[in-house]
Motif scaffolding. Structure first.
Motif, mmCIF file in Angstrom:
data_model
loop_
_atom_site.group_PDB
_atom_site.id
_atom_site.type_symbol
_atom_site.label_atom_id
_atom_site.label_comp_id
_atom_site.label_asym_id
_atom_site.label_seq_id
_atom_site.Cartn_x
_atom_site.Cartn_y
_atom_site.Cartn_z
ATOM 1 N N LEU A 25 0.853 -1.196 0.000
ATOM 2 C CA LEU A 25 0.000 0.000 0.000
ATOM 3 C C LEU A 25 0.885 1.242 0.000
ATOM 4 C CD1 LEU A 25 -2.614 -0.936 2.813
ATOM 5 C CD2 LEU A 25 -2.689 -1.527 0.376
ATOM 6 N N THR A 26 0.462 2.270 -0.725
ATOM 7 C CA THR A 26 1.140 3.564 -0.647
ATOM 8 C C THR A 26 0.190 4.578 -0.033
ATOM 9 O OG1 THR A 26 2.437 3.104 -2.644
ATOM 10 C CG2 THR A 26 2.283 5.403 -1.961
ATOM 11 N N LEU A 27 0.611 5.151 1.070
ATOM 12 C CA LEU A 27 -0.205 6.173 1.716
ATOM 13 C C LEU A 27 -0.135 7.454 0.899
ATOM 14 C CD1 LEU A 27 -1.834 7.104 4.240
ATOM 15 C CD2 LEU A 27 0.356 7.773 5.255
ATOM 16 N N ARG A 28 -1.247 7.852 0.271
ATOM 17 C CA ARG A 28 -1.250 9.036 -0.579
ATOM 18 C C ARG A 28 -1.849 10.256 0.106
ATOM 19 N NH1 ARG A 28 -0.011 7.937 -6.043
ATOM 20 N NH2 ARG A 28 -0.020 10.213 -6.208
ATOM 21 N N GLY A 29 -2.763 10.030 1.076
ATOM 22 C CA GLY A 29 -3.302 11.207 1.748
ATOM 23 C C GLY A 29 -4.640 10.984 2.418
ATOM 24 N N LEU A 30 -5.460 12.021 2.364
ATOM 25 C CA LEU A 30 -6.713 12.041 3.112
ATOM 26 C C LEU A 30 -7.897 12.332 2.209
ATOM 27 C CD1 LEU A 30 -5.560 14.248 6.145
ATOM 28 C CD2 LEU A 30 -5.704 11.746 6.069
ATOM 29 N N MET A 31 -9.041 11.808 2.601
ATOM 30 C CA MET A 31 -10.287 12.082 1.889
ATOM 31 C C MET A 31 -11.354 12.462 2.914
ATOM 32 S SD MET A 31 -13.510 10.658 1.148
ATOM 33 C CE MET A 31 -14.093 9.251 0.221
ATOM 34 N N ALA A 32 -12.267 13.356 2.524
ATOM 35 C CA ALA A 32 -13.395 13.646 3.404
ATOM 36 C C ALA A 32 -14.605 14.059 2.588
ATOM 37 C CB ALA A 32 -13.039 14.756 4.400
ATOM 38 N N TYR B 135 5.171 11.923 6.121
ATOM 39 C CA TYR B 135 5.303 10.871 5.104
ATOM 40 C C TYR B 135 5.510 11.483 3.723
ATOM 41 C CZ TYR B 135 3.295 8.057 8.859
ATOM 42 O OH TYR B 135 3.059 7.451 10.052
ATOM 43 N N PRO B 136 6.661 11.235 3.126
ATOM 44 C CA PRO B 136 6.962 11.819 1.811
ATOM 45 C C PRO B 136 6.016 11.323 0.710
ATOM 46 C CG PRO B 136 8.868 10.603 2.693
ATOM 47 C CD PRO B 136 7.776 10.462 3.677
ATOM 48 N N SER B 137 5.378 10.172 0.914
ATOM 49 C CA SER B 137 4.480 9.652 -0.136
ATOM 50 C C SER B 137 3.147 10.405 -0.170
ATOM 51 C CB SER B 137 4.209 8.164 0.108
ATOM 52 O OG SER B 137 3.571 7.967 1.360
ATOM 53 N N VAL B 138 2.881 11.195 0.847
ATOM 54 C CA VAL B 138 1.580 11.872 0.929
ATOM 55 C C VAL B 138 1.549 13.122 0.045
ATOM 56 C CG1 VAL B 138 0.076 13.205 2.481
ATOM 57 C CG2 VAL B 138 0.958 10.987 3.199
ATOM 58 N N ASP B 139 0.631 13.119 -0.916
ATOM 59 C CA ASP B 139 0.515 14.263 -1.830
ATOM 60 C C ASP B 139 -0.932 14.555 -2.230
ATOM 61 O OD1 ASP B 139 -0.064 12.088 -3.407
ATOM 62 O OD2 ASP B 139 1.539 12.420 -4.856
ATOM 63 N N THR B 140 -1.891 13.866 -1.597
ATOM 64 C CA THR B 140 -3.274 13.965 -2.073
ATOM 65 C C THR B 140 -4.245 14.359 -0.969
ATOM 66 O OG1 THR B 140 -2.814 12.246 -3.721
ATOM 67 C CG2 THR B 140 -5.129 12.699 -3.232
ATOM 68 N N LEU B 141 -4.947 15.451 -1.201
ATOM 69 C CA LEU B 141 -6.090 15.787 -0.356
ATOM 70 C C LEU B 141 -7.324 15.683 -1.242
ATOM 71 C CD1 LEU B 141 -7.381 16.706 2.274
ATOM 72 C CD2 LEU B 141 -6.873 19.074 1.660
ATOM 73 N N SER B 142 -8.070 14.590 -1.046
ATOM 74 C CA SER B 142 -9.238 14.295 -1.873
ATOM 75 C C SER B 142 -10.457 14.946 -1.223
ATOM 76 C CB SER B 142 -9.391 12.769 -1.972
ATOM 77 O OG SER B 142 -10.631 12.401 -2.506
ATOM 78 N N LEU B 143 -10.778 16.129 -1.707
ATOM 79 C CA LEU B 143 -11.793 16.951 -1.038
ATOM 80 C C LEU B 143 -12.488 17.822 -2.081
ATOM 81 C CD1 LEU B 143 -12.754 17.822 1.895
ATOM 82 C CD2 LEU B 143 -11.041 19.637 1.761
ATOM 83 N N GLY B 144 -13.810 17.921 -1.964
ATOM 84 C CA GLY B 144 -14.563 18.772 -2.885
ATOM 85 C C GLY B 144 -15.400 17.940 -3.843
ATOM 86 N N MET B 145 -16.705 18.291 -3.926
ATOM 87 C CA MET B 145 -17.628 17.630 -4.837
ATOM 88 C C MET B 145 -18.309 18.733 -5.671
ATOM 89 S SD MET B 145 -18.781 14.596 -2.210
ATOM 90 C CE MET B 145 -20.461 15.042 -2.075
ATOM 91 N N SER B 146 -19.360 18.367 -6.403
ATOM 92 C CA SER B 146 -19.968 19.367 -7.294
ATOM 93 C C SER B 146 -20.365 20.656 -6.557
ATOM 94 C CB SER B 146 -21.195 18.781 -7.990
ATOM 95 O OG SER B 146 -20.831 17.684 -8.801
#
Ligand SMILES: *Cc1c(COP(=O)(O)O)cnc(C)c1O
Length: 243
Positions: A172-179, A204-215
């Motif tokens: 697994l690669t830890l990429r970041g957070l989602m909400a 964590y250097p592998s973290v580059d993603t904040l998965s946030l925001g919808m329509s």
């Protein structure tokens, strides 16, 4: 008839504008190449749940490569139907039952909705056993940022513990957070996510993603450092039965 290409173009323009308005002026030299090409530091995940493979193919022909799905059975059908299209990347963004982890591991490149250690360990184990991935599975932790009883997601206080578990998983690669903030959430909620993301990135250097925001909250999410917005309705139109 719905024009998927027009909708994607509109959303991209909206993302651009949101970046400019929030003055996310990332030095050009620091941007990875694919981002330079469309000159936005925010990537677009097209959420295609409940929508047919034909519409996904239209989005693909308009240049969209990343798609998000919530319902496993339905997703696997479409993934199979569209297997002939090169470079499609599938993201699982729905709630995860532990008896479904194998099917998720073998069909998706990203999972945004990991919120329990058990799920992370099972995903890792399946990839080890089945050898179904050339590269590790990309993982975002889903955070229950609005503290809603009914919502999936881990409590803020447990984020770093779970992050460590995932970081220790070989496959697994830890990429970041989602909400998924509640409707009309105030900006404190987005600020909390931004801060958590910044803290995690430092560890964590592998973290580059904040998965946030919808329509409906794209602007607010981008203003608070989102790197990936998940857009369904504004691309594919409203959903009738399931949400
Ligand atoms: C459905 C869904 C989306 C897309 O929502 P829209 O409001 O249609 O853009 C994004 N993220 C998650 C987790 C979803 O379930």
């Amino acid at each position: 008839m719905i024009n998927i290409k027009d909708n994607i173009d509109k959303i991209k323009a909206q993302i651009q504008q949101a970046c400019q308005q929030s003055a996310r002026l990332i030095p050009v030299t620091e941007l990875p190449k694919p981002l330079l090409e469309n000159s936005s530091p925010v990537s677009l995940l097209a959420v295609s749940k409940t929508k047919p493979a034909t519409l996904i193919e239209q989005a693909y022909l308009a240049g969209q490569k990343d798609f998000g799905e919530n319902y496993l059975q339905e997703a696997v059908e479409k993934i199979t139907q569209l297997a002939h299209l090169p470079e499609l990347t599938w993201h699982f963004i729905g709630p995860i039952q532990s008896n479904k982890t194998k099917l998720i591991a073998s069909n998706f490149s990203w999972v945004h909705s990991v919120d329990r250690e058990k799920i992370a360990l099972r995903l890792n184990q399946h990839i080890q056993d089945d050898d179904c991935h050339d590269t590790p599975l990309n993982i975002c932790l889903q955070v229950n940022i609005s503290n809603e009883e009914s919502k999936s997601g881990i409590d803020v206080s447990e984020v770093f513990t779970l992050a460590k578990v995932i970081n220790n998983c070989d496959k697994l690669t830890l990429r970041g957070l989602m909400a998924v903030p509640e409707k009309n959430a105030n900006s404190a909620c987005y600020e909390k996510m931004q801060l958590l993301f910044e803290q995690l990135k430092k560890q964590y250097p592998s973290v580059d993603t904040l998965s946030l925001g919808m329509s409906n909250d794209l602007e607010q999410a981008v203003a608070h450092g989102s790197t990936m917005v998940r857009i369904g309705t504004a691309i594919f139109g409203s959903r009738t039965n399931k949400t």
